[in-house]
Design an enzyme around this catalytic site. Structure first.
Site, PDB file in Angstrom:
ATOM      1  N   SER A 254       5.004  -0.904   7.012  1.00 54.96           N
ATOM      2  CA  SER A 254       4.748  -2.128   6.258  1.00 54.96           C
ATOM      3  C   SER A 254       3.981  -1.785   4.990  1.00 54.96           C
ATOM      4  O   SER A 254       3.616  -0.625   4.770  1.00 54.96           O
ATOM      5  CB  SER A 254       3.924  -3.112   7.100  1.00 54.96           C
ATOM      6  OG  SER A 254       2.590  -2.660   7.164  1.00 54.96           O
ATOM      7  N   LYS A 255       3.718  -2.790   4.208  1.00 53.46           N
ATOM      8  CA  LYS A 255       3.028  -2.583   2.927  1.00 53.46           C
ATOM      9  C   LYS A 255       1.698  -1.868   3.088  1.00 53.46           C
ATOM     10  O   LYS A 255       1.230  -1.198   2.183  1.00 53.46           O
ATOM     11  CB  LYS A 255       2.798  -3.938   2.246  1.00 53.46           C
ATOM     12  CG  LYS A 255       4.100  -4.573   1.786  1.00 53.46           C
ATOM     13  CD  LYS A 255       3.995  -5.071   0.341  1.00 53.46           C
ATOM     14  CE  LYS A 255       5.349  -5.537  -0.177  1.00 53.46           C
ATOM     15  NZ  LYS A 255       5.777  -6.826   0.404  1.00 53.46           N
ATOM     16  N   ARG A 256       1.083  -2.020   4.268  1.00 59.42           N
ATOM     17  CA  ARG A 256      -0.203  -1.351   4.494  1.00 59.42           C
ATOM     18  C   ARG A 256      -0.068   0.166   4.378  1.00 59.42           C
ATOM     19  O   ARG A 256      -1.012   0.868   4.071  1.00 59.42           O
ATOM     20  CB  ARG A 256      -0.763  -1.689   5.877  1.00 59.42           C
ATOM     21  CG  ARG A 256      -1.398  -3.059   5.980  1.00 59.42           C
ATOM     22  CD  ARG A 256      -1.962  -3.283   7.371  1.00 59.42           C
ATOM     23  NE  ARG A 256      -0.942  -3.064   8.394  1.00 59.42           N
ATOM     24  CZ  ARG A 256      -0.937  -2.050   9.253  1.00 59.42           C
ATOM     25  NH1 ARG A 256      -1.901  -1.171   9.239  1.00 59.42           N
ATOM     26  NH2 ARG A 256       0.030  -1.922  10.134  1.00 59.42           N
ATOM     27  N   HIS A 257       1.127   0.664   4.691  1.00 57.60           N
ATOM     28  CA  HIS A 257       1.324   2.117   4.644  1.00 57.60           C
ATOM     29  C   HIS A 257       1.607   2.620   3.234  1.00 57.60           C
ATOM     30  O   HIS A 257       1.424   3.792   2.940  1.00 57.60           O
ATOM     31  CB  HIS A 257       2.492   2.507   5.548  1.00 57.60           C
ATOM     32  CG  HIS A 257       2.258   2.212   6.991  1.00 57.60           C
ATOM     33  ND1 HIS A 257       2.794   1.127   7.636  1.00 57.60           N
ATOM     34  CD2 HIS A 257       1.506   2.870   7.919  1.00 57.60           C
ATOM     35  CE1 HIS A 257       2.404   1.124   8.903  1.00 57.60           C
ATOM     36  NE2 HIS A 257       1.622   2.158   9.096  1.00 57.60           N
TER      37      HIS A 257
END
Ligand code: GLU
Ligand code: ZN
Length: 491
Positions: A254-257
């Site tokens: 996800s964007k967190r990565h």
């Protein structure tokens, strides 16, 4: 039997790594089996559809060089390939199911369904979802409802007993009790729009799809789709649900990565062949060893059996490494062409009379070190813009003061200048400078770093002599003299 596979995205957002991997596996599978690869746009959910997402889908496939045999823009014998252009058809098939007693009209209002839901939640009831209220309406009741103009949806009559099994190439048999399948899902909404399940199954059948490769998150829909095939009396295709793509922490990517959309990667300066190669290896391997594959090679060697059952881990560093590899395979001219837009964006070409020529000057300089095309700005901006007088701090190597750095640079300068002007080999000048460091009791870096910072304004740059040559001797010498002055004034 000819292999026919499809990529069937819903254009609700930008194409992301997981989706593109699904597209690639379908594409390679089709190519490896001399089959057909179909693109189908599943845009039945008009509330989430955007034009931008559709354009992004086309741009992404074009950029990756993934061509399809049938689909929007190219047509084909089973078109149209955009679901919103097929609405009449879904309606017809849904009505057919009603006639055959496999589906029925439901007249329940939104209010009724809402109060049903809250009652179920409140009672913590085992029964969840629709209560089959309209499943057994008499023909008189139906007629009366129709006369009164009450709108209806069409629901599938899910059998209340028995089990449904579907076979997945990777997961084996997956069996669900029919009583666990969601009770009588809507196939056609009251405005005549199909739901995902109906449109998906009808199209896969009509388009002659033989294998369905899609994300594992669709496994729960599997039994329902099989029931739909059975209701129509059709043969279901083969299924191969693809394991998830995760970040290194074991969570869904996800964007967190980091970036997840292909557009993002593209804008940062990843090459399509690098992304295509690396993404293909997230969840598939040839022999556990070989890593570099072109699109054409994957189109020959891809097999379903080599898809991993475990989730794939997306490693951003590894992708960078692949990108560097593919950059180094470019000729200077190819690399220069790729660099032009990135140099423009970094504001380096505003004054360049010939942009390609300017890029050609830097391509050989950076080829060995460049990771992303987008890194070009800081790496070569010193060639296009004067970095300005360096600050004292920026000139001082770690653990070195102004006095010793002044000595180092002011002694290094004539060595460098005379060497270059008399055409000494660079390796020899380099050796002289290293000896100078030794004499002064400094590390080698204590001499080279201030030169590098003087010329490029940065501690990281292409190889020093390449920089000097590219900038020109006069400008290089001027910048060194300027630094010597800064040091002198502060020692
Ligand atoms: N439109 C669905 C999706 O977005 C297609 C799933 C399938 O391949 O059946 O992902
Ligand atoms: Zn109802």
């Amino acid at each position: 039997m000819e292999v026919r596979v499809r990529y069937a995205p819903s254009p609700t957002g930008l194409q992301h790594i997981g989706g593109v991997r699904t597209a690639l596996y379908n594409y390679f599978f089709a190519r490896a089996n001399q089959g057909k690869f179909i693109l189908r746009v599943e845009d039945t959910d008009r509330t989430r559809y955007t034009d931008e997402a559709l354009q992004d889908l086309y741009d992404t496939l074009d950029w990756l060089g993934i061509d399809y045999d049938e689909g929007p823009r190219v047509g084909g014998p089973f078109g149209p390939y955009v679901q919103s252009e097929r609405f009449e058809l879904y309606k017809k098939y849904a009505e057919q199911l009603v006639k055959d007693g496999k589906a029925y009209y439901c007249y329940c209002t939104e209010e009724r369904l809402e109060s049903l839901r809250s009652a179920q939640t409140e009672a913590k009831s085992e029964e969840q979802g629709y209560d089959r209220h309209c499943r057994n309406l008499t023909s008189e009741q139906i007629e009366a409802n129709e006369k009164a103009g009450i709108p209806h949806v069409i629901r599938l009559k899910v059998p209340m007993e028995g089990k449904t099994t579907f076979h997945d190439v990777l997961m084996g048999d997956i069996t669900r009790k029919n009583s666990d399948v969601s009770p009588d899902p809507v196939l056609l909404k009251s405005d005549g729009f199909p739901t995902y399940h109906l449109a998906n199954v009808i199209d896969d059948h009509l388009m002659g799809v033989t294998h369905i490769m899609r994300a594992q998150e669709w496994i729960p829909s599997g039994p329902l789709h099989i029931l739909l095939y059975q209701a129509f009396g059709w043969e279901p295709p083969m299924y191969c649900h693809l394991p998830m793509v995760m970040g290194k922490d074991g969570k869904k990517l996800s964007k967190r990565h980091g970036s997840t959309s292909v557009r993002d990667f593209r804008e940062q300066g990843y090459l399509p062949e690098a992304l295509l190669n690396y993404v293909s290896l997230v969840g598939w391997s040839f022999d556990g060893q070989r890593e570099f594959f072109s699109k054409e090679e994957l189109s020959q060697v891809f097999t379903l059996e080599k898809i991993n059952k475990a989730p794939g881990v997306f490693d951003y560093k590894k992708l960078d490494w692949f990108n560097g590899h593919y950059i180094r395979l470019k000729t200077d001219e190819e690399l220069a062409r790729l660099l032009v837009p990135f140099m423009e964006k970094a504001g380096l070409l505003d004054q360049a009379p010939d942009k390609l020529e300017a890029a050609l000057r830097v391509a050989p300089l950076v080829k060995e070190r460049l990771r992303l095309l987008g890194d070009i700005g800081p790496m070569v901006s010193f060639l296009f813009k004067d970095p300005g007088e360096p600050s004292l701090e920026s000139l001082l190597p770690k653990g070195q003061d102004a006095q010793s750095t002044y000595l180092a640079l002011s002694k290094a300068y004539p060595v460098l200048r005379q060497g270059l002007e008399s055409g000494e080999p660079e390796s020899q000048i380099e050796e002289k400078l290293s000896n100078l460091a030794l004499e002064l009791g400094l590390k080698v870096n204590g001499v080279f770093m201030p030169i590098r910072v003087s010329i490029t304004g940065s501690t990281v740059s292409p190889p020093l002599f390449d920089c000097i040559r590219a900038l020109g001797y006069d400008k290089s010498f001027e910048r060194i003299q300027r630094s010597i002055k800064v040091l002198e004034e502060n020692k």
